[in-house]
Design a protein around this motif. Structure first.
Motif, mmCIF file in Angstrom:
data_model
loop_
_atom_site.group_PDB
_atom_site.id
_atom_site.type_symbol
_atom_site.label_atom_id
_atom_site.label_comp_id
_atom_site.label_asym_id
_atom_site.label_seq_id
_atom_site.Cartn_x
_atom_site.Cartn_y
_atom_site.Cartn_z
ATOM 1 N N ASP A 160 -25.534 5.914 1.349
ATOM 2 C CA ASP A 160 -24.501 5.055 0.931
ATOM 3 C C ASP A 160 -25.353 3.691 1.075
ATOM 4 O OD1 ASP A 160 -24.244 3.482 4.242
ATOM 5 O OD2 ASP A 160 -24.632 5.698 4.119
ATOM 6 N N ARG A 161 -24.682 2.422 0.656
ATOM 7 C CA ARG A 161 -25.498 1.528 0.261
ATOM 8 C C ARG A 161 -26.189 0.741 1.697
ATOM 9 N NH1 ARG A 161 -23.308 -4.207 -2.896
ATOM 10 N NH2 ARG A 161 -25.325 -5.205 -2.845
ATOM 11 N N ARG A 162 -25.452 0.677 2.652
ATOM 12 C CA ARG A 162 -26.325 0.173 3.745
ATOM 13 C C ARG A 162 -27.739 0.928 4.158
ATOM 14 N NH1 ARG A 162 -26.351 0.711 9.421
ATOM 15 N NH2 ARG A 162 -24.642 2.587 9.353
ATOM 16 N N ARG A 163 -27.416 2.317 4.362
ATOM 17 C CA ARG A 163 -28.401 3.112 4.641
ATOM 18 C C ARG A 163 -29.615 3.269 3.688
ATOM 19 N NH1 ARG A 163 -24.081 5.574 7.106
ATOM 20 N NH2 ARG A 163 -24.039 5.411 9.540
ATOM 21 N N VAL A 164 -29.292 3.002 2.353
ATOM 22 C CA VAL A 164 -30.430 3.056 1.437
ATOM 23 C C VAL A 164 -31.227 1.713 1.668
ATOM 24 C CG1 VAL A 164 -30.909 2.815 -1.226
ATOM 25 C CG2 VAL A 164 -29.089 4.288 -0.134
ATOM 26 N N GLN A 165 -30.653 0.659 1.865
ATOM 27 C CA GLN A 165 -31.499 -0.518 2.234
ATOM 28 C C GLN A 165 -32.466 -0.190 3.484
ATOM 29 O OE1 GLN A 165 -31.888 -3.200 0.530
ATOM 30 N NE2 GLN A 165 -30.518 -2.141 -1.030
ATOM 31 N N MET A 166 -31.914 0.636 4.626
ATOM 32 C CA MET A 166 -32.490 0.952 5.736
ATOM 33 C C MET A 166 -33.684 1.846 5.172
ATOM 34 S SD MET A 166 -31.096 3.130 9.088
ATOM 35 C CE MET A 166 -29.791 1.712 9.080
ATOM 36 N N GLN A 167 -33.466 2.781 4.134
ATOM 37 C CA GLN A 167 -34.463 3.896 3.890
ATOM 38 C C GLN A 167 -35.428 2.857 2.773
ATOM 39 O OE1 GLN A 167 -31.977 6.162 1.455
ATOM 40 N NE2 GLN A 167 -31.117 7.504 3.115
ATOM 41 N N LEU A 168 -35.293 2.160 2.039
ATOM 42 C CA LEU A 168 -36.223 1.155 1.560
ATOM 43 C C LEU A 168 -37.375 0.556 2.287
ATOM 44 C CD1 LEU A 168 -34.033 -0.026 -1.519
ATOM 45 C CD2 LEU A 168 -35.267 1.880 -1.489
ATOM 46 N N ALA A 169 -36.589 -0.110 3.343
ATOM 47 C CA ALA A 169 -37.403 -0.729 4.464
ATOM 48 C C ALA A 169 -38.292 -1.971 3.719
ATOM 49 C CB ALA A 169 -38.402 0.309 5.210
ATOM 50 N N ARG A 170 -37.502 -2.997 3.472
ATOM 51 C CA ARG A 170 -37.973 -4.251 3.055
ATOM 52 C C ARG A 170 -38.913 -4.628 3.929
ATOM 53 N NH1 ARG A 170 -36.065 -8.190 -0.844
ATOM 54 N NH2 ARG A 170 -34.071 -7.206 -0.761
ATOM 55 N N SER A 171 -40.030 -5.402 3.583
ATOM 56 C CA SER A 171 -41.059 -5.872 4.386
ATOM 57 C C SER A 171 -40.664 -7.369 4.809
ATOM 58 C CB SER A 171 -42.609 -6.009 3.633
ATOM 59 O OG SER A 171 -42.349 -7.109 2.836
ATOM 60 N N SER A 172 -41.276 -7.838 5.977
ATOM 61 C CA SER A 172 -40.811 -8.909 6.592
ATOM 62 C C SER A 172 -40.903 -10.012 5.806
ATOM 63 C CB SER A 172 -41.637 -8.977 7.957
ATOM 64 O OG SER A 172 -43.088 -9.219 7.646
ATOM 65 N N SER A 173 -42.068 -9.985 4.753
ATOM 66 C CA SER A 173 -42.058 -11.150 3.991
ATOM 67 C C SER A 173 -41.090 -10.916 2.860
ATOM 68 C CB SER A 173 -43.500 -10.965 3.300
ATOM 69 O OG SER A 173 -43.553 -9.767 2.474
#
Length: 459
Positions: free
Chosen positions: A77-90
């Motif tokens: 789902d959309r929220r957990r895909v963002q979790m999987q992609l793991a955007r860097s702190s920058s």
């Protein structure tokens, strides 16, 4: 271009819920196609692949016993895909390191040494997919259009945009369907299905019981006997879906926990049917891809492609308005993409950036006035450097015998009948009941006998 002039039949087969590294990363790892951007030879020792969770690192591993390992559907789902992609702190890149965390967040399972979303198949497990990749053309930068799940991404594939950003327990809202685009241009099209097709969820009930939808058992016969001037110019192939939850037949769409071996046999069946008429095969292009990554690990960052919600002026009826307000900033992860035809360079890896709208660009080039002739939303993807599949075609056909591969056995699978759990399962249930109500059980039963057993919607 010469290839598009010569190709008479375009066949589209979309499978379910697997990532590129999961199904085809072995091509580079095993040295079968070193130029493919897949897994490195020792993926369990590659720092860039590590998923750090609960004070441990988790790495890709070979799936040897699929039945005992992939017994849940990883989240996508959309929220957990963002979790999987793991955007860097920058915010400048994606680490692709949150697949284990998202899986545990979704399942609440205890973390084992080998976490299911990190598993991959080798050339023995994905035997037909691997064969087709090596004999034809693999696209190793084909991304699912959106970092979301099934319904939004299938909307992108077959309508060019999405009015929803998550899979819902309802029919899929849309504006313009690829069927309409083809029909308006007098292009002959047909759907061959093994079980009720996913197109059921678009609510096009009259078409579903018409002559353009045929069982997969008719494909080989039609390929061998139908005159070219009556044969479909575009064919959509539909596997038997896991989300058709009240069937005793084993699903072959590759949606977990359905077994990949059944999906591989389905690919073999389709390829064998299409190549059974060498004269027609000489002018055929088979496209195989997946709707989305299904929550499985892939190491390549998504593309920066902005997808705002489509404009929804008040003049539009409610069913054609966008149901979300926050746009997307990237594609989703990579998915397998294969082009199978005499009109590709055998054993080639195409490196251009693609997504599902690349198929619509191809249709517009073949049957319209050019890649920009599909829709404004597809043109927007093209303007952001999503390329057409036509760029992967060869200037001349490969002159060689048609490659063949013997089928392999698949162990018997226990019944997967169950109560509906996911939104897409409930959407299938609702669509089946609406089809029966609108078209009548007699007419529906002749074409889709499985639907006669559709359970009533639970209160």
């Amino acid at each position: 271009m010469a290839a598009l002039d010569e190709i008479q039949t375009i066949v589209i087969l979309m499978m379910e819920n697997r990532s590129f590294d999961h199904m085809l990363g072995h091509l580079s790892m095993e040295g079968l196609m070193p130029e493919v951007e897949g897994l490195k030879k020792r993926p369990d020792q590659e720092p860039g692949y590590g998923n750090f969770f609960d004070k441990e690192f988790y790495f890709p591993f070979l799936i040897e016993d699929e039945e005992t390992l992939v017994f849940r559907d990883p989240p996508h789902d959309r929220r957990r895909v963002q979790m999987q992609l793991a955007r860097s702190s920058s915010g400048r890149k994606f680490l692709m390191s949150g697949f284990v965390e998202a899986y545990v967040d979704y399942t609440q399972d205890r973390v084992e040494k080998f976490s299911p979303p990190m598993g991959y198949f080798n050339s023995n497990g994905a035997w037909m997919t691997s064969f087709l990749a090596r004999q034809y053309c693999v696209c190793d930068h084909w991304f699912t259009p959106l970092p979301a799940d099934t319904q939004p991404n299938r909307s992108m594939a077959f309508t060019g945009l999405t009015l929803i950003d998550e899979t819902r327990s309802a029919l899929i809202p849309y504006r313009d369907h690829v069927f309409d685009w083809l029909t308006n241009r007098d292009i002959r099209w047909r759907v061959y299905h093994d079980g009720p097709p996913f197109f059921l969820l678009f609510g096009r009930f009259g078409e579903l019981v018409g002559g353009r939808f045929q069982p997969i058992s008719e494909l080989a016969h039609d390929i061998q006997t139908e005159a070219p001037d009556r044969a479909p110019q575009v064919i959509f192939i539909e596997p038997r879906y896991f989300d058709f939850f009240w069937s005793d037949q084993p699903p072959n769409c590759n949606h977990p926990p359905a077994r990949v071996c059944n999906g591989e046999l389905f690919l073999h069946r389709v390829y064998t049917a299409l190549t059974s008429n060498p004269e027609k095969w000489a002018r055929t292009l088979l496209i195989i891809t997946y709707d989305e990554h299904g929550g499985f690990f892939d190491h390549v960052q998504p593309l920066r492609v902005k997808s705002p919600p489509p404009p929804s002026p008040p003049s539009l009826p409610p069913e054609k308005r966008a149901r979300y307000t926050q746009g997307f900033e990237t594609t989703g992860p990579r998915v397998p993409g294969l082009l199978i035809s005499p009109w590709v360079q055998p054993g080639k890896a195409f490196k251009g950036n693609l997504d599902h709208t690349s198929m619509l660009q191809l249709l517009a080039e073949k049957f319209g006035s050019g890649p920009d002739d599909y829709s404004a939303s597809v043109n927007d993807r093209r303007a952001q450097e999503i390329r057409s599949l036509s760029e992967a075609l060869a200037d001349s056909p490969a002159v060689r015998p048609i490659p063949t591969q013997p089928p392999r056995s698949c162990p018997p699978m226990p019944s997967m009948k169950r109560k509906p759990q996911s939104p897409n399962e409930r959407a299938f249930q609702q669509a089946a009941l609406e089809l029966l109500d609108k078209e009548g059980p007699m007419q529906v039963g002749k074409k889709y006998p499985d639907l006669i057993g559709a359970p009533l919607t639970e209160p």
